[in-house]
Scaffold this active site. Structure first.
Site, PDB file in Angstrom:
ATOM      1  CB  ALA A   1       4.350   0.773   0.174  1.00  0.00           C
ATOM      2  CG  ASP A   2       4.338   5.685   4.813  1.00  0.00           C
ATOM      3  OD1 ASP A   2       4.508   6.611   4.002  1.00  0.00           O
ATOM      4  OD2 ASP A   2       4.913   5.828   5.851  1.00  0.00           O
ATOM      5  CD  GLN A   3      11.841   2.631   4.027  1.00  0.00           C
ATOM      6  OE1 GLN A   3      12.721   3.559   3.428  1.00  0.00           O
ATOM      7  NE2 GLN A   3      12.157   1.311   3.683  1.00  0.00           N
TER       8      GLN A   3
ATOM      9  CB  ALA B   1       3.564  -0.122   6.655  1.00  0.00           C
TER      10      ALA B   1
END
EC number: 3.6.1.-
Length: 212
Positions: free
Chosen positions: A73-75, A110
């Site tokens: 995950a990434d933001q 994401a």
């Protein structure tokens, strides 16, 4: 006929926020923190940055954990055409919050679930639009000292006192802004054959590390 054990589930992130969110699903999991460069590529759109990094995190861990289901995950926060990352310290966080007050900020959260058994990946970008209140410096500083959210994109820790910063939140998943969109994640995990709810809470051994 012998039942096969479920594949191990691994969270490819040391973020305590994502770990706490994943615990809600009661699926046993471990943590394996990837070591990747999170610098945005030149000219890269925020959506593309967040999706690329989520995939890279999941695939980096899957490369050393064959047979596992890996969650990456990434933001990325963005406003006025600029990407806003994790501030890292008080001074940077104050600059970010001053810039964002009274304005609308988009958070791209994401998610990638990579099945190391067959090399297949599922990915999605969940967008949250947030309008920040126009608060004075004193209120911003008090919030930062209380929460120290220096490992959060845009210093916006909405699950804590950071909710005071926000005037409105618009998205399809209330957990996306915290960093792990659970509605999308439950669909992806079920697509890999993971049963929900699981038999007990996670995480297992190795659930420590720096945010990724």
């Amino acid at each position: 006929m012998t039942a096969h054990p479920p594949p191990p589930v691994i969270l490819a992130s040391g973020s305590r926020y994502r770990r706490e969110l994943l615990e809600r699903l009661r699926v046993p999991f471990t943590v394996d923190v990837p070591d990747i460069d999170e610098t945005p590529a030149p000219g890269e759109m925020p959506r593309d940055t967040s999706l690329r990094l989520a995939r890279q995190k999941a695939q980096a861990v899957a490369g050393r954990r064959p047979g596992a289901i890996v969650i990456g995950a990434d933001q990325v926060a963005t406003f006025e055409g600029r990407q806003i990352g994790k501030p890292g310290n008080f001074e940077n966080a104050m600059t970010q919050l001053r810039d964002m007050r009274g304005k609308v900020v988009e958070f791209h959260s994401a998610l990638c679930v990579h099945d190391a058994r067959n090399g297949e990946s599922q990915a999605k970008d969940v967008v949250t639009r947030v309008k920040f209140r126009n608060l004075p410096d004193e209120a911003l500083a008090a919030y930062l000292h209380a929460e120290t959210p220096y490992d959060c994109a845009g210093a916006a820790k909405s699950e804590g006192l950071g909710i005071m910063l926000l005037e409105t939140i618009e998205n399809d998943d209330p957990t996306a802004l915290i960093g792990l969109p659970l509605i999308a994640l439950t669909t992806m995990l079920m697509n890999t054959g993971i049963r929900l709810p699981g038999p007990g809470p996670g995480p297992g051994p190795g659930a420590t590390g720096a945010p990724a």
